[in-house]
Design an enzyme around this catalytic site. Structure first.
Site, PDB file in Angstrom:
ATOM      1  N   HIS A   7       0.822  -1.207   0.000  1.00  0.00           N
ATOM      2  CA  HIS A   7       0.000   0.000   0.000  1.00  0.00           C
ATOM      3  C   HIS A   7       0.855   1.255   0.000  1.00  0.00           C
ATOM      4  O   HIS A   7       2.037   1.215   0.297  1.00  0.00           O
ATOM      5  CB  HIS A   7      -0.977   0.028   1.189  1.00  0.00           C
ATOM      6  CG  HIS A   7      -0.349  -0.005   2.544  1.00  0.00           C
ATOM      7  ND1 HIS A   7      -0.114  -1.163   3.242  1.00  0.00           N
ATOM      8  CD2 HIS A   7       0.105   0.990   3.344  1.00  0.00           C
ATOM      9  CE1 HIS A   7       0.438  -0.885   4.413  1.00  0.00           C
ATOM     10  NE2 HIS A   7       0.590   0.430   4.499  1.00  0.00           N
ATOM     11  N   HIS A  79       4.009   7.172   3.755  1.00  0.00           N
ATOM     12  CA  HIS A  79       4.928   6.045   3.573  1.00  0.00           C
ATOM     13  C   HIS A  79       4.442   5.105   2.482  1.00  0.00           C
ATOM     14  O   HIS A  79       3.291   5.188   2.059  1.00  0.00           O
ATOM     15  CB  HIS A  79       5.137   5.264   4.888  1.00  0.00           C
ATOM     16  CG  HIS A  79       3.934   4.544   5.420  1.00  0.00           C
ATOM     17  ND1 HIS A  79       3.091   5.090   6.355  1.00  0.00           N
ATOM     18  CD2 HIS A  79       3.426   3.301   5.158  1.00  0.00           C
ATOM     19  CE1 HIS A  79       2.134   4.222   6.650  1.00  0.00           C
ATOM     20  NE2 HIS A  79       2.309   3.120   5.934  1.00  0.00           N
ATOM     21  N   GLU A 130       7.650   1.103   5.045  1.00  0.00           N
ATOM     22  CA  GLU A 130       7.119   0.068   5.936  1.00  0.00           C
ATOM     23  C   GLU A 130       7.362  -1.271   5.261  1.00  0.00           C
ATOM     24  O   GLU A 130       7.113  -1.413   4.059  1.00  0.00           O
ATOM     25  CB  GLU A 130       5.609   0.295   6.132  1.00  0.00           C
ATOM     26  CG  GLU A 130       4.932  -0.746   7.019  1.00  0.00           C
ATOM     27  CD  GLU A 130       3.435  -0.484   7.197  1.00  0.00           C
ATOM     28  OE1 GLU A 130       2.836   0.270   6.399  1.00  0.00           O
ATOM     29  OE2 GLU A 130       2.857  -1.041   8.147  1.00  0.00           O
TER      30      GLU A 130
HETATM   31 CO    CO Z   1       1.076   1.361   6.305  1.00  0.00          CO
END
Ligand code: CO
Length: 134
Positions: A7, A79, A130
């Site tokens: 994502h 992020h 991440e």
């Molecule tokens: Co995230």
């Protein structure tokens, strides 16, 4: 080492408003809001088929995105999340290469119930990364 883009995350000042833009204006599939107290955010996910967008609003007093929203009051990209097969092996390999792992370096449980870690943006072209164990 890294696999798919899981994502892209945006920090937003008003989660309901941002979710409505994706659902109503863009016609996307938007999940119910989910509070993640351990991460200091409330999130919704927008399912785009090939990947997702995560919309995050601060939760609690010391949310890690409060400072970001002070600098970016209308919200912004926060992020990107890449999948890895084995998060401990990935972390150890990255640390051996001098990468800075944020927090105490131990994975936390992320929004999808899987272990996640964050890597310092200065080590990755200015973008917070991440890692999520797929
Ligand atoms: Co995230």
């Amino acid at each position: 080492m890294i696999g798919k883009l899981n994502h892209v995350a945006f920090a937003v000042p008003d989660l309901n408003a941002a979710a409505a833009v994706y659902r109503d204006t863009l016609g996307a599939r938007v999940s119910e809001a989910e509070a993640l107290p351990e991460h200091g955010v409330t999130v919704v996910f927008v399912d785009l088929g090939n990947t997702r967008v995560e919309l995050m609003e601060p939760l609690g007093e010391d949310s890690p995105i409060t400072g970001f929203l002070e600098k970016n009051p209308t919200g912004g990209m926060h992020h990107v999340c890449y999948e890895v097969d084995d998060i401990i092996a990935a972390r150890d390999k990255l640390k051996d290469q001098g990468v800075r792992v944020l927090g105490d370096g131990e994975p936390k449980t992320g929004a999808h119930g899987k272990p996640v870690l964050f890597l310092h943006p200065k080590d990755f072209a200015g973008t917070l990364i991440e890692l999520e164990q797929a």
